[in-house]
Design a protein around this motif. Sequence first.
Motif, PDB file in Angstrom:
ATOM      1  N   LYS A  35       0.820  -1.210   0.000  1.00 14.79           N
ATOM      2  CA  LYS A  35       0.000   0.000   0.000  1.00 14.79           C
ATOM      3  C   LYS A  35       0.855   1.262   0.000  1.00 14.79           C
ATOM      4  O   LYS A  35       1.823   1.364   0.736  1.00 14.79           O
ATOM      5  CB  LYS A  35      -0.896  -0.012   1.249  1.00 14.79           C
ATOM      6  N   SER A  37       2.144   4.959   0.781  1.00 16.43           N
ATOM      7  CA  SER A  37       2.236   5.832   1.963  1.00 16.43           C
ATOM      8  C   SER A  37       2.209   5.108   3.302  1.00 16.43           C
ATOM      9  O   SER A  37       1.943   5.721   4.327  1.00 16.43           O
ATOM     10  CB  SER A  37       1.137   6.914   1.924  1.00 16.43           C
ATOM     11  N   THR A  38       2.476   3.808   3.310  1.00 19.20           N
ATOM     12  CA  THR A  38       2.662   3.095   4.573  1.00 19.20           C
ATOM     13  C   THR A  38       4.167   3.032   4.836  1.00 19.20           C
ATOM     14  O   THR A  38       4.962   3.178   3.901  1.00 19.20           O
ATOM     15  CB  THR A  38       2.043   1.679   4.526  1.00 19.20           C
ATOM     16  N   PRO A  39       4.579   2.861   6.088  1.00 23.93           N
ATOM     17  CA  PRO A  39       6.022   2.980   6.405  1.00 23.93           C
ATOM     18  C   PRO A  39       6.957   2.113   5.552  1.00 23.93           C
ATOM     19  O   PRO A  39       7.887   2.629   4.943  1.00 23.93           O
ATOM     20  CB  PRO A  39       6.087   2.611   7.885  1.00 23.93           C
ATOM     21  N   CYS A  41       6.417   0.473   2.724  1.00 21.61           N
ATOM     22  CA  CYS A  41       6.287   0.731   1.292  1.00 21.61           C
ATOM     23  C   CYS A  41       6.943   2.051   0.909  1.00 21.61           C
ATOM     24  O   CYS A  41       7.510   2.172  -0.178  1.00 21.61           O
ATOM     25  CB  CYS A  41       4.814   0.722   0.893  1.00 21.61           C
ATOM     26  N   THR A  42       6.886   3.014   1.815  1.00 27.17           N
ATOM     27  CA  THR A  42       7.546   4.301   1.569  1.00 27.17           C
ATOM     28  C   THR A  42       9.057   4.109   1.549  1.00 27.17           C
ATOM     29  O   THR A  42       9.740   4.603   0.644  1.00 27.17           O
ATOM     30  CB  THR A  42       7.123   5.344   2.626  1.00 27.17           C
ATOM     31  N   ASP A  68      -3.358   0.109  -5.266  1.00 26.49           N
ATOM     32  CA  ASP A  68      -3.829   1.482  -5.080  1.00 26.49           C
ATOM     33  C   ASP A  68      -4.250   2.088  -6.414  1.00 26.49           C
ATOM     34  O   ASP A  68      -3.783   1.670  -7.480  1.00 26.49           O
ATOM     35  CB  ASP A  68      -2.720   2.345  -4.463  1.00 26.49           C
TER      36      ASP A  68
END
Length: 154
Positions: A35, A37-39, A41-42, A68
Motif C-alpha cells: 500500500k 504511503s505506509t512505512p 512501502c515508503t 492502489d
Amino acid sequence: MKSIQLPDSNFPTTTGEINLTQIQSDWLVIYFYPKDSTPGCTVQAVDFTCLNAQFAELNTQVIGVSRDSVKAHQNFTAKQNLTIELISDKEEVLCKHFDVIKEKNMYGKMVFGIERSTFIFHQGKLVKEYRKVKAAGHAEQVLADLKALQAGSI
C-alpha cells in the motif's frame, strides 16, 4: 523457479499506460508492495528512487505495483518525489499473474493482501525472484544482484 511471462496488456500508471512487453530497457525490475504511503512501502519506494540513476546506468527500468488507484500513486509520487513508475493494479491482474496475493494476519483477522515480492527480467525472461521481502535494504540488494547477473556471476 517457475517461468513467469510478462503479460502483453496495458496497465495504468502514474504517467499514462504501460505494456511490460514493450519496455525499451534490456532489464526490468518489477516490485509488488502492499500500500502507498505506509512505512515499509515508503522506505522501499524511496530506496528504489534513490538508486534509480544507478539502475538506469545498468539499462534497467524499475516499476512498482500495488492495488492502489492511479490518484493514490500520483499523490504518493508527489509527496515522496518518486522517480519510478507505479502501476495501479486495482483488478489484481498483475498480482494474480505473479502470484503475490497471499493470506495475511492483520490484527488477528485473516485478509488477502500483496506479499512484498520483486522480479528481475532480462529481455522479457525472468532471471531472479524474491518473495517475502523485507523493505529495508531490499533495493540495494536488488541492485547488487543485478550487477552480479549482468557480470554473469549469478
